[in-house]
Design an enzyme around this catalytic site. Sequence first.
Site, PDB file in Angstrom:
ATOM      1  N   ARG A   1       8.443   4.529   2.301  1.00  0.00           N
ATOM      2  CA  ARG A   1       8.933   3.270   3.074  1.00  0.00           C
ATOM      3  C   ARG A   1       9.850   2.544   2.927  1.00  0.00           C
ATOM      4  O   ARG A   1      10.509   2.436   4.083  1.00  0.00           O
ATOM      5  CB  ARG A   1       7.734   2.459   2.826  1.00  0.00           C
ATOM      6  CG  ARG A   1       5.758   2.553   3.583  1.00  0.00           C
ATOM      7  CD  ARG A   1       5.010   1.821   3.465  1.00  0.00           C
ATOM      8  NE  ARG A   1       3.629   1.951   4.240  1.00  0.00           N
ATOM      9  CZ  ARG A   1       2.785   1.304   4.365  1.00  0.00           C
ATOM     10  NH1 ARG A   1       2.682   0.045   2.799  1.00  0.00           N
ATOM     11  NH2 ARG A   1       1.814   1.577   4.793  1.00  0.00           N
TER      12      ARG A   1
ATOM     13  N   GLN B   1       8.306  -4.393  -1.091  1.00  0.00           N
ATOM     14  CA  GLN B   1       8.310  -2.780  -0.363  1.00  0.00           C
ATOM     15  C   GLN B   1       7.966  -4.348   0.987  1.00  0.00           C
ATOM     16  O   GLN B   1       7.399  -4.897   1.420  1.00  0.00           O
ATOM     17  CB  GLN B   1       6.491  -2.247  -0.656  1.00  0.00           C
ATOM     18  CG  GLN B   1       7.217  -1.819   0.731  1.00  0.00           C
ATOM     19  CD  GLN B   1       5.620  -1.050   0.722  1.00  0.00           C
ATOM     20  OE1 GLN B   1       4.238  -0.626   1.382  1.00  0.00           O
ATOM     21  NE2 GLN B   1       5.988   0.526  -0.009  1.00  0.00           N
TER      22      GLN B   1
ATOM     23  N   HIS C   1       8.001  -3.633   4.677  1.00  0.00           N
ATOM     24  CA  HIS C   1       7.341  -2.646   5.164  1.00  0.00           C
ATOM     25  C   HIS C   1       8.903  -2.167   6.865  1.00  0.00           C
ATOM     26  O   HIS C   1       9.330  -2.581   7.570  1.00  0.00           O
ATOM     27  CB  HIS C   1       5.938  -2.791   6.259  1.00  0.00           C
ATOM     28  CG  HIS C   1       5.553  -1.640   6.367  1.00  0.00           C
ATOM     29  ND1 HIS C   1       5.696  -0.923   8.049  1.00  0.00           N
ATOM     30  CD2 HIS C   1       3.860  -1.366   6.195  1.00  0.00           C
ATOM     31  CE1 HIS C   1       4.533  -0.157   7.947  1.00  0.00           C
ATOM     32  NE2 HIS C   1       3.340  -0.272   7.115  1.00  0.00           N
TER      33      HIS C   1
ATOM     34  N   LEU D   1       2.733  -7.173  11.082  1.00  0.00           N
ATOM     35  CA  LEU D   1       2.820  -5.840  10.719  1.00  0.00           C
ATOM     36  C   LEU D   1       2.601  -4.618  12.040  1.00  0.00           C
ATOM     37  O   LEU D   1       1.712  -5.132  12.405  1.00  0.00           O
ATOM     38  CB  LEU D   1       1.665  -4.883   9.764  1.00  0.00           C
ATOM     39  CG  LEU D   1       1.632  -3.397   9.185  1.00  0.00           C
ATOM     40  CD1 LEU D   1       3.324  -3.152   8.735  1.00  0.00           C
ATOM     41  CD2 LEU D   1       0.580  -3.627   8.577  1.00  0.00           C
TER      42      LEU D   1
ATOM     43  N   PHE E   1      -0.297  10.215   6.792  1.00  0.00           N
ATOM     44  CA  PHE E   1       0.808   8.762   6.301  1.00  0.00           C
ATOM     45  C   PHE E   1       2.325   9.601   5.507  1.00  0.00           C
ATOM     46  O   PHE E   1       2.277  10.380   4.809  1.00  0.00           O
ATOM     47  CB  PHE E   1      -0.171   8.138   5.281  1.00  0.00           C
ATOM     48  CG  PHE E   1      -0.250   7.025   6.022  1.00  0.00           C
ATOM     49  CD1 PHE E   1      -0.710   6.582   7.888  1.00  0.00           C
ATOM     50  CD2 PHE E   1      -0.174   5.681   5.357  1.00  0.00           C
ATOM     51  CE1 PHE E   1      -1.339   5.332   8.003  1.00  0.00           C
ATOM     52  CE2 PHE E   1      -0.859   4.250   5.921  1.00  0.00           C
ATOM     53  CZ  PHE E   1      -0.882   4.605   7.078  1.00  0.00           C
TER      54      PHE E   1
ATOM     55  N   HIS F   1       6.084  -7.057   2.986  1.00  0.00           N
ATOM     56  CA  HIS F   1       4.973  -7.055   3.165  1.00  0.00           C
ATOM     57  C   HIS F   1       4.378  -6.374   1.299  1.00  0.00           C
ATOM     58  O   HIS F   1       3.011  -6.957   1.874  1.00  0.00           O
ATOM     59  CB  HIS F   1       5.211  -4.691   3.598  1.00  0.00           C
ATOM     60  CG  HIS F   1       3.810  -4.666   4.007  1.00  0.00           C
ATOM     61  ND1 HIS F   1       2.911  -5.348   4.857  1.00  0.00           N
ATOM     62  CD2 HIS F   1       3.080  -3.292   3.685  1.00  0.00           C
ATOM     63  CE1 HIS F   1       1.095  -3.753   4.717  1.00  0.00           C
ATOM     64  NE2 HIS F   1       1.541  -2.908   3.546  1.00  0.00           N
TER      65      HIS F   1
ATOM     66  N   ARG G   1       5.431   1.125  -3.332  1.00  0.00           N
ATOM     67  CA  ARG G   1       4.000   2.089  -2.856  1.00  0.00           C
ATOM     68  C   ARG G   1       3.436   3.274  -1.422  1.00  0.00           C
ATOM     69  O   ARG G   1       4.254   2.623  -0.883  1.00  0.00           O
ATOM     70  CB  ARG G   1       2.904   1.229  -2.640  1.00  0.00           C
ATOM     71  CG  ARG G   1       2.156   1.032  -2.409  1.00  0.00           C
ATOM     72  CD  ARG G   1       0.454   0.089  -2.139  1.00  0.00           C
ATOM     73  NE  ARG G   1       1.119  -0.748  -0.478  1.00  0.00           N
ATOM     74  CZ  ARG G   1       0.980  -0.259   0.399  1.00  0.00           C
ATOM     75  NH1 ARG G   1       0.175   0.459   0.197  1.00  0.00           N
ATOM     76  NH2 ARG G   1       1.224  -1.661   1.186  1.00  0.00           N
TER      77      ARG G   1
ATOM     78  N   GLU H   1       1.537   2.068   9.681  1.00  0.00           N
ATOM     79  CA  GLU H   1       2.603   3.060   9.597  1.00  0.00           C
ATOM     80  C   GLU H   1       1.340   4.551  10.563  1.00  0.00           C
ATOM     81  O   GLU H   1       1.681   5.292  10.687  1.00  0.00           O
ATOM     82  CB  GLU H   1       2.172   3.452   7.974  1.00  0.00           C
ATOM     83  CG  GLU H   1       3.348   4.587   7.508  1.00  0.00           C
ATOM     84  CD  GLU H   1       3.568   5.157   5.783  1.00  0.00           C
ATOM     85  OE1 GLU H   1       2.935   6.484   5.724  1.00  0.00           O
ATOM     86  OE2 GLU H   1       3.423   4.240   5.496  1.00  0.00           O
TER      87      GLU H   1
END
Length: 603
Positions: free
Chosen positions: A295, A249, A251, A261, A128, A362, A407, A264
């Site tokens: 991100r 955030q 995304h 979504l 990730f 997100h 995050r 990731e």
Amino acid sequence: MSTTPNIDAPKFKTESYEVLVVGAGGAGMRAALALTQEGHRVAMISKVFPTRSHTVAAQGGINAALGNVTSDDWSWHMYDTIKGSDYLGDQDAIEFMCQQASEIVRELDHFGVPFSRLENGKIYQRAFGGQSQNFGEQQAYRTCAAADRTGHAILHSLYQQNIRLGTTIYEEYYALDLIFDQQGEVAGLMVMNIHNGEYSILQSRHILLATGGAGQIFRNNTNASINTGDGLGMVLRAGLPLQDMEFWQFHPTGVAGKGMLISEAARGEGGVLRNALGEPFMQNYAPKVKDLASRDVVARAIATEVQQGRGCGPEGDFVLLDLTHLDTDTIKQRLPGIRDISLTFLGVDPVEQPIPTFPTCHYMMGGIPTNLNGQVVCPDSQGKQTPVKGLFAVGECACVSVHGANRLGGNSLLDILVFGRQAAKTISQQLQTEQGQPNLNNLSLDDLELSGVRKRIQRWQSKTSYQEENLHSLKQKMQRSMERGCGVFRNQQSMQHALQELEQLETSLQQVNLRDHGKVFNLERLAAYELENLMAIAKATVHSALARTESRGAHSRIDFQQRDDTHWLKHSLYFSAGDRLVYKSVNLSPNQHAPFTPKARVY
């Protein structure tokens, strides 16, 4: 759904519990499970059927330094999280979370979560963004996954465990507000049964808020329609602050024009972002890790490509996430949910065609300020962070702060479980030291007036006219205003304009009347309560963002493009009374590991 109860009656139906858990997502479920296991009388309140809570939508996985694919260490995870937070995360909280991670994942395995497996039988881990080995040297594979439906697997397993132990669940009940007694102590909740519109009081001296995020303040978002920041609204109305609300955030890979979504995990399995020229452009923004940068970095890169004319499609308003070079079986086995979303909402099979994507709101990094034990804290007159007796918050509605200004993917599921469990331990210890049952008398109308609950219920009870401005149009205007004024890129002018619009919309909301015809529909009243919360959270966001004159993590200002550690290495605390902001320093002192000093953040 049209019954309107008589709220002027002197008594409400009441029930008493040792603990009330508001929200039945992963955080609330984990806390309720731990408390029920200890034999406490617990009630969990959820405005939807519990397995429809938003944790069910988490796709990619949960981070833990198990080392099943590459060697790993919790201290590397800690470093990545601090760096990802753009050094705004509190290092003692991050240290605690990363140390707990492996135990949390093994616990989930024993609860029955069906993790994907490696050939040797160990839990599968994928790469990730923002993850590394040895403090930034190589890519780590740290995210434990159940295909691309990890949140779904975790939530259902926790629900089954709660059902097995007999946790009391108030399904499809809406928690309106906290109730305080005349000594100013937490005493209970006012709730509304969504089915019949009846109000009742649940009494308790220990209330844990696990109400999730508030992504509905933005037009394009990955959040469920239930994510309206109900716990945050309760806290603001109680005169308590919200922390770091400027940090939202976006995304990088939402479905273009729709917001759903695209995890990731798609890039973790080898997906590549391409612009209209077919270029894999992330090498220009994060030369070392490319598509697996954090991100906020990837979101800004996509927005920049579109702004500079290299976007795809007739309007040039998205980029492409290319998975076509991956093995077909990898997509079908590791990313089945992503493929389903792409086929359902775009008619695009990622096996054969790239997926149109663009950043979408997100996750809320800010929230209700808490300590490591999940206790809600508020600064006293000397600035010391004092726990609010009996009040706890965990999950996305809380700000510990382990995410700081940005995050990392895979840390949200970890956050809700680590601190859900820890808060439950703290509450259980408090209950064991108390003598007998908590001291609760039936709450009076005076208590309700003191808490402001009764006035709020009467506001939306029954009206005789219906204004041209309605709840739906007000919500849409708020969302568009926030998107224009406080999106991926911000500046003084855009945010000031958004604030002016929000203040006008807030005035309009106060003038809205609901349909009458003798009754007010329960869902219409529910929408009014939710919109009150969203308006308050939107204002908290813009006020906090206007004041922070720097760019840090997800807060990216065109007019202040540099991070300013001299003046802004601190958390914001917003009070709704007078739109007041105060600040507290970031904790740079872990309990065991050496501190990580802020430095330039490159990937």
